[in-house]
Design an enzyme around this catalytic site. Structure first.
Site, mmCIF file in Angstrom:
data_model
loop_
_atom_site.group_PDB
_atom_site.id
_atom_site.type_symbol
_atom_site.label_atom_id
_atom_site.label_comp_id
_atom_site.label_asym_id
_atom_site.label_seq_id
_atom_site.Cartn_x
_atom_site.Cartn_y
_atom_site.Cartn_z
ATOM 1 N N HIS A 121 -13.712 5.780 -14.376
ATOM 2 C CA HIS A 121 -13.014 4.764 -13.599
ATOM 3 C C HIS A 121 -11.544 4.801 -13.987
ATOM 4 O O HIS A 121 -11.191 5.204 -15.097
ATOM 5 C CB HIS A 121 -13.627 3.401 -13.940
ATOM 6 C CG HIS A 121 -13.176 2.263 -13.098
ATOM 7 N ND1 HIS A 121 -11.952 1.642 -13.299
ATOM 8 C CD2 HIS A 121 -13.779 1.586 -12.080
ATOM 9 C CE1 HIS A 121 -11.838 0.639 -12.437
ATOM 10 N NE2 HIS A 121 -12.919 0.588 -11.679
ATOM 11 N N ASP A 199 -17.381 3.210 -22.376
ATOM 12 C CA ASP A 199 -17.245 2.248 -21.285
ATOM 13 C C ASP A 199 -18.650 1.918 -20.799
ATOM 14 O O ASP A 199 -19.297 2.738 -20.141
ATOM 15 C CB ASP A 199 -16.388 2.859 -20.176
ATOM 16 C CG ASP A 199 -16.352 2.024 -18.907
ATOM 17 O OD1 ASP A 199 -17.033 0.979 -18.838
ATOM 18 O OD2 ASP A 199 -15.641 2.422 -17.961
ATOM 19 N N GLN A 202 -21.158 -0.206 -16.539
ATOM 20 C CA GLN A 202 -22.272 0.033 -15.623
ATOM 21 C C GLN A 202 -23.600 0.264 -16.347
ATOM 22 O O GLN A 202 -24.612 0.542 -15.697
ATOM 23 C CB GLN A 202 -21.960 1.238 -14.727
ATOM 24 C CG GLN A 202 -20.718 1.083 -13.873
ATOM 25 C CD GLN A 202 -20.850 0.002 -12.817
ATOM 26 O OE1 GLN A 202 -21.945 -0.356 -12.398
ATOM 27 N NE2 GLN A 202 -19.722 -0.538 -12.374
ATOM 28 N N LYS A 225 -20.506 -8.088 -14.070
ATOM 29 C CA LYS A 225 -21.439 -7.099 -13.529
ATOM 30 C C LYS A 225 -22.866 -7.321 -14.050
ATOM 31 O O LYS A 225 -23.786 -6.611 -13.643
ATOM 32 C CB LYS A 225 -20.969 -5.683 -13.877
ATOM 33 C CG LYS A 225 -19.612 -5.317 -13.267
ATOM 34 C CD LYS A 225 -19.188 -3.909 -13.651
ATOM 35 C CE LYS A 225 -17.747 -3.631 -13.291
ATOM 36 N NZ LYS A 225 -17.491 -3.616 -11.836
ATOM 37 N N CYS A 364 -12.156 3.250 -7.256
ATOM 38 C CA CYS A 364 -11.277 3.414 -8.432
ATOM 39 C C CYS A 364 -11.635 4.669 -9.221
ATOM 40 O O CYS A 364 -11.569 4.691 -10.449
ATOM 41 C CB CYS A 364 -11.327 2.182 -9.336
ATOM 42 S SG CYS A 364 -10.665 0.698 -8.563
#
Length: 406
Positions: A121, A199, A202, A225, A364
């Site tokens: 991202h 990261d 997700q 999220k 993104c």
């Protein structure tokens, strides 16, 4: 027992209609909807105990502090951090990544190297580019193959004594590809002393996360999220690293002593939590963790994987469908285009008229789109409250879009 209708009943927003059609919300990789239990906790904070934390001796301040610190401990257990003070509240993944890149400035020098991947991202690209500009370090990018799978043999070639940071996502937001972070971390530890940043924006909503077993130095994710309010997030960092590195923001809460002659910093986690936090949101993030654990993380993973398999199978039964990352290990996302339809947003607008919310565009992740030589994709992404009927409605909507746009 996993009861999808009972779960759906906890999300009041799903009862509404959009453009006269029942809402089918398939934009969960952008943000998830919030269960009533989380919204109730958020509302209760503002109705009953609204006060600033850590700074007051009065009752409301004490109650607010207790609730927010309880939330921190819930999150510690959720990701299996060794200490609760390794859990730093942030505004989200983007702030967490920028924080890390900033506090590492003094750790890098000219010609040092930072490794990221093609699947990142923008929030895991731009902060490192800025760090390179500040220090003279160089950015190296792990390439992908035609299936979107990272080419880890190239990582082997990249790793050297110059490598100071390796930062990759656990799951691609654009394609849903699950990256082999265990292998990436093992290779990095074997060959370098680099900081390892994951990261988890997700992955935290979908998997069991164990940062100690993972052995990353930093792990970041967003609350919004994973069924929590927007403006919430977490930065996990190993105690010894956070102790050694400088603070990010200066101001209230992060000081031990402050005078015009100099300032000393508060202990963890407050060293990295300057200013008034999002108290209500942080408390509600703990409630979101409660919701996830009550449903069961394995139940969530099994259900979402079944949705993905079903959606991919039904979409591929249509002519002229291209799914990106089709052969990769994926979770929660199907990203596709219709052959002969030049603009993904046209498909998205037709689906919206049918009450179906998907994301269109580059998500993104412009480097990924450039790799596939496309402007963007249609992305349907799943959460625990989605069901198979919604997948059928998506497929029927795609059929209609094909008829209208061909």
């Amino acid at each position: 027992m996993f009861d999808i209708q009972e779960i759906r009943s906890q999300f009041s927003i799903l009862d509404q209609k959009v453009n006269g059609k029942p809402l089918v919300y398939l934009d969960n990789a952008a943000t998830s909807q919030k269960p009533d239990s989380v919204l109730d906790v958020w509302t209760q904070y503002y109705k009953e105990i609204n006060a600033n934390v850590h700074r007051g001796i009065h009752t409301l301040s004490q109650l607010a502090t207790e609730e927010m610190e309880l939330s921190r401990r819930k999150i510690q257990k959720f990701i299996n951090a060794k200490h609760d003070y390794e859990v730093i509240f942030t505004k989200g993944t983007t702030e967490g990544l920028n924080l890390i890149a900033y506090i590492l400035t003094q750790e890098l020098k000219k010609d040092d190297e930072i490794i990221i991947s093609y699947l990142e991202h923008h929030s895991n690209i731009v902060p490192w580019q800025l760090l390179c500009e500040r220090t003279g370090a160089k950015l190296r990018v792990i390439p992908i193959d035609e299936n979107g799978i990272l080419q880890l043999d190239i990582l082997d070639e990249f790793l050297s004594e110059k490598t100071k940071v390796v930062s990759v996502n656990h799951v691609s937001n654009a394609l849903g590809i699950v990256n082999p972070i265990e292998q990436i971390i093992e290779k990095t530890r074997k060959n370098t002393d680099a900081y390892i940043v994951i990261d988890g924006a997700q992955s935290a909503p979908h998997f069991v996360i164990d940062v100690q077993k993972m052995d990353c130095d930093f792990y970041v994710f967003s609350g919004h999220k994973m069924y929590a309010p927007m403006g919430t997030g977490i930065l996990y960092g190993k105690e010894n690293i956070l102790e050694e590195l400088p603070p990010f923001h200066g101001g209230g809460e992060m000081i031990a002593t402050c005078s015009f002659d100099g300032t000393t910093y508060a202990p963890l986690p407050f060293k990295y939590e300057a200013g008034t936090p999002n108290v209500g949101g942080n408390i509600a993030l703990g409630a979101a963790v409660d919701f996830i654990l009550k449903v069961g993380q394995q139940n969530i993973q099994n259900h979402e994987n079944a949705l993905l398999e079903y959606a991919q199978r039904k979409l591929l039964e249509l002519d002229g469908i291209k799914i990106y990352g089709e052969k990769a290990n994926r979770t929660g996302v199907v990203s596709f285009n219709l052959e002969g339809v030049g603009i993904a947003s046209d498909v998205g607008m037709i689906l919206d008229k049918l009450g179906i919310a998907v994301r269109t565009g580059h998500h993104c992740t412009q480097p990924i789109m450039s790799f596939f030589n496309i402007a963007g994709t249609v992305r349907a992404s799943f959460a625990v409250y989605n069901d198979f009927n919604e997948i059928d409605l998506l497929v029927e909507g795609v059929k209609k879009a094909q008829r209208m746009l061909s």
